[in-house]
Design an enzyme around this catalytic site. Structure first.
Site, PDB file in Angstrom:
ATOM      1  N   LYS A  13      23.868  -4.001  36.840  1.00 32.88           N
ATOM      2  CA  LYS A  13      23.469  -2.592  36.664  1.00 32.88           C
ATOM      3  C   LYS A  13      22.324  -2.454  35.656  1.00 32.88           C
ATOM      4  CE  LYS A  13      27.503  -1.314  35.113  1.00 32.88           C
ATOM      5  NZ  LYS A  13      28.195  -2.612  35.124  1.00 32.88           N
ATOM      6  N   ARG A  88      32.619   5.851  33.405  1.00 31.21           N
ATOM      7  CA  ARG A  88      33.478   4.704  33.673  1.00 31.21           C
ATOM      8  C   ARG A  88      34.919   5.117  33.940  1.00 31.21           C
ATOM      9  NH1 ARG A  88      30.278   0.562  30.609  1.00 31.21           N
ATOM     10  NH2 ARG A  88      31.002  -1.490  31.236  1.00 31.21           N
ATOM     11  N   ARG A 127      25.261 -14.796  30.938  1.00 30.97           N
ATOM     12  CA  ARG A 127      24.395 -13.733  30.403  1.00 30.97           C
ATOM     13  C   ARG A 127      24.016 -14.036  28.948  1.00 30.97           C
ATOM     14  NH1 ARG A 127      26.032  -7.619  31.299  1.00 30.97           N
ATOM     15  NH2 ARG A 127      28.038  -8.300  30.461  1.00 30.97           N
ATOM     16  N   ARG A 160      26.935 -12.181  24.277  1.00 23.27           N
ATOM     17  CA  ARG A 160      27.682 -11.044  23.757  1.00 23.27           C
ATOM     18  C   ARG A 160      29.120 -11.463  23.467  1.00 23.27           C
ATOM     19  NH1 ARG A 160      26.428  -6.222  27.946  1.00 23.27           N
ATOM     20  NH2 ARG A 160      28.661  -5.971  27.644  1.00 23.27           N
ATOM     21  N   ARG A 171      38.142  -7.271  31.076  1.00 21.99           N
ATOM     22  CA  ARG A 171      37.166  -6.232  31.453  1.00 21.99           C
ATOM     23  C   ARG A 171      37.185  -5.991  32.957  1.00 21.99           C
ATOM     24  NH1 ARG A 171      31.725  -8.121  29.132  1.00 21.99           N
ATOM     25  NH2 ARG A 171      30.996  -6.060  29.752  1.00 21.99           N
TER      26      ARG A 171
HETATM   27  P1  ADP Z   1      25.728  -5.179  33.960  1.00 23.05           P
HETATM   28  O1  ADP Z   1      24.708  -4.295  33.302  1.00 23.05           O
HETATM   29  O2  ADP Z   1      26.183  -4.650  35.299  1.00 23.05           O
HETATM   30  O3  ADP Z   1      26.875  -5.522  33.075  1.00 23.05           O
HETATM   31  P2  ADP Z   1      23.622  -7.209  33.821  1.00 23.05           P
HETATM   32  O4  ADP Z   1      22.462  -6.453  34.381  1.00 23.05           O
HETATM   33  O5  ADP Z   1      23.627  -7.462  32.355  1.00 23.05           O
HETATM   34  O6  ADP Z   1      25.020  -6.566  34.304  1.00 23.05           O
HETATM   35  O7  ADP Z   1      23.699  -8.592  34.626  1.00 23.05           O
HETATM   36  C1  ADP Z   1      24.733  -9.552  34.351  1.00 23.05           C
HETATM   37  C2  ADP Z   1      24.137 -10.964  34.353  1.00 23.05           C
HETATM   38  O8  ADP Z   1      23.722 -11.314  35.686  1.00 23.05           O
HETATM   39  C3  ADP Z   1      22.893 -11.111  33.473  1.00 23.05           C
HETATM   40  O9  ADP Z   1      22.933 -12.392  32.898  1.00 23.05           O
HETATM   41  C4  ADP Z   1      21.725 -10.970  34.454  1.00 23.05           C
HETATM   42  O10 ADP Z   1      20.584 -11.676  34.003  1.00 23.05           O
HETATM   43  C5  ADP Z   1      22.300 -11.591  35.720  1.00 23.05           C
HETATM   44  N1  ADP Z   1      21.834 -10.954  36.961  1.00 23.05           N
HETATM   45  C6  ADP Z   1      21.562  -9.646  37.165  1.00 23.05           C
HETATM   46  N2  ADP Z   1      21.179  -9.411  38.449  1.00 23.05           N
HETATM   47  C7  ADP Z   1      21.239 -10.621  39.085  1.00 23.05           C
HETATM   48  C8  ADP Z   1      20.982 -11.062  40.437  1.00 23.05           C
HETATM   49  N3  ADP Z   1      20.620 -10.195  41.394  1.00 23.05           N
HETATM   50  N4  ADP Z   1      21.160 -12.378  40.721  1.00 23.05           N
HETATM   51  C9  ADP Z   1      21.556 -13.229  39.756  1.00 23.05           C
HETATM   52  N5  ADP Z   1      21.805 -12.912  38.476  1.00 23.05           N
HETATM   53  C10 ADP Z   1      21.652 -11.614  38.136  1.00 23.05           C
HETATM   54  P1  AMP Z   2      28.416  -2.552  28.982  1.00 21.74           P
HETATM   55  O1  AMP Z   2      27.244  -2.886  28.120  1.00 21.74           O
HETATM   56  O2  AMP Z   2      28.133  -1.410  29.923  1.00 21.74           O
HETATM   57  O3  AMP Z   2      28.980  -3.760  29.695  1.00 21.74           O
HETATM   58  O4  AMP Z   2      29.563  -2.011  28.014  1.00 21.74           O
HETATM   59  C1  AMP Z   2      30.135  -2.846  27.027  1.00 21.74           C
HETATM   60  C2  AMP Z   2      31.425  -2.223  26.515  1.00 21.74           C
HETATM   61  O5  AMP Z   2      31.135  -0.960  25.885  1.00 21.74           O
HETATM   62  C3  AMP Z   2      32.479  -1.911  27.569  1.00 21.74           C
HETATM   63  O6  AMP Z   2      33.286  -3.035  27.889  1.00 21.74           O
HETATM   64  C4  AMP Z   2      33.271  -0.803  26.855  1.00 21.74           C
HETATM   65  O7  AMP Z   2      34.132  -1.337  25.868  1.00 21.74           O
HETATM   66  C5  AMP Z   2      32.177  -0.027  26.125  1.00 21.74           C
HETATM   67  N1  AMP Z   2      31.641   1.052  26.983  1.00 21.74           N
HETATM   68  C6  AMP Z   2      30.386   1.159  27.490  1.00 21.74           C
HETATM   69  N2  AMP Z   2      30.259   2.270  28.219  1.00 21.74           N
HETATM   70  C7  AMP Z   2      31.471   2.891  28.190  1.00 21.74           C
HETATM   71  C8  AMP Z   2      31.988   4.080  28.782  1.00 21.74           C
HETATM   72  N3  AMP Z   2      31.242   4.865  29.565  1.00 21.74           N
HETATM   73  N4  AMP Z   2      33.285   4.403  28.530  1.00 21.74           N
HETATM   74  C9  AMP Z   2      34.049   3.629  27.735  1.00 21.74           C
HETATM   75  N5  AMP Z   2      33.633   2.478  27.181  1.00 21.74           N
HETATM   76  C10 AMP Z   2      32.349   2.114  27.398  1.00 21.74           C
END
Ligand code: ADP
Ligand code: AMP
Length: 213
Positions: A13, A88, A127, A160, A171
């Protein structure tokens, strides 16, 4: 254009939201980034949020909803915005709908980036994040030019805390219990679109821009 990015943690995302925000000139609003900035700055909100985030739990709605419903009233959101990681929960979605109604507006698209759990574990374990500028990489699929260093700002990349294997499974469970019901919520609102998030980054981006145009 007002867009919500839905999908499991690690589905991609944030990676897509940053590029879409750039392409359409709209702000990228990530609640995860907002909480991490508060943790870094040791604010009261950051201290409270960290307790939940470290356990792989959601931060309570009462600490989350106002953050976003206030943020979208800012001037820079008047041509739209992209929400990443919010809503969420169903109460968060309802709070968002209500806040927009008061402004005479509604969301345009909820895009579900669909990735199965088996691939999510691989995504999250690889990541790496830049805590200075928020850029995100993957050690295998989207690596930085120089290992461990952010392409954008040269800061060190870190894993992270909540991407450690013991937290990732929690999660995912939380996602299925509390966030996945939003897919039906936005299907009922008539704005749900689904993209195959297992494809390469560029292919997912193309699929999303086709939906938006
Ligand atoms: P989210 O925001 O949904 O938690 P991220 O955008 O941080 O996810 O992506 C999660 C991991 O997957 C990151 O390490 C990112 O670089 C990698 N990633 C994102 N999109 C793709 C893709 N289409 N193919 C492979 N790896 C990806
Ligand atoms: P993210 O960066 O979106 O993966 O979020 C990391 C963490 O932040 C999540 O696992 C939650 O603990 C918290 N968080 C982020 N967005 C929300 C939300 N909309 N509601 C509740 N917790 C959140």
């Amino acid at each position: 254009m007002k867009i919500i990015m839905l999908g499991a943690p690690g589905a991609g995302k944030g990676t897509q939201a940053k590029k879409i925000a750039e392409k359409y000139g709209i702000p990228h609003i990530s609640t995860g980034d907002i909480f991490r900035a508060n943790i870094k700055n040791e604010t009261e909100l950051g201290k409270k949020a960290k307790e939940y985030m470290d356990q792989g739990l959601l931060v309570p709605d009462e600490l989350t909803c106002d953050l976003v419903t206030d943020r979208i009233k800012n001037d820079d959101c008047k041509n739209g915005f992209i929400l990443d990681g919010f809503p969420r929960t169903i109460p968060q979605a309802e709070a968002l709908t209500k806040a927009l109604e008061k402004m005479g507006q509604k969301m345009d698209f909820a895009i579900d980036v669909d990735v199965p759990d088996s691939a999510i574990i691989e995504r999250m374990s690889g990541r790496r994040a830049c805590l200075k500028c928020g850029a995100t990489y993957h050690i295998v699929t989207i690596p930085p030019k120089q290992e461990g260093i952010c392409d954008n700002c040269g800061a060190e990349l870190v894993q992270r805390d909540d991407d450690k294997p013991e937290t990732v499974q929690k999660r995912l469970t939380v996602y299925h219990d509390q966030t996945q019901p939003l897919i039906d919520y936005y299907k009922n609102e008539g704005i749900l679109k689904t993209v195959d998030g297992t494809k390469d980054f560029e292919d997912v981006f193309t699929a999303i821009t086709e939906i938006l145009s």
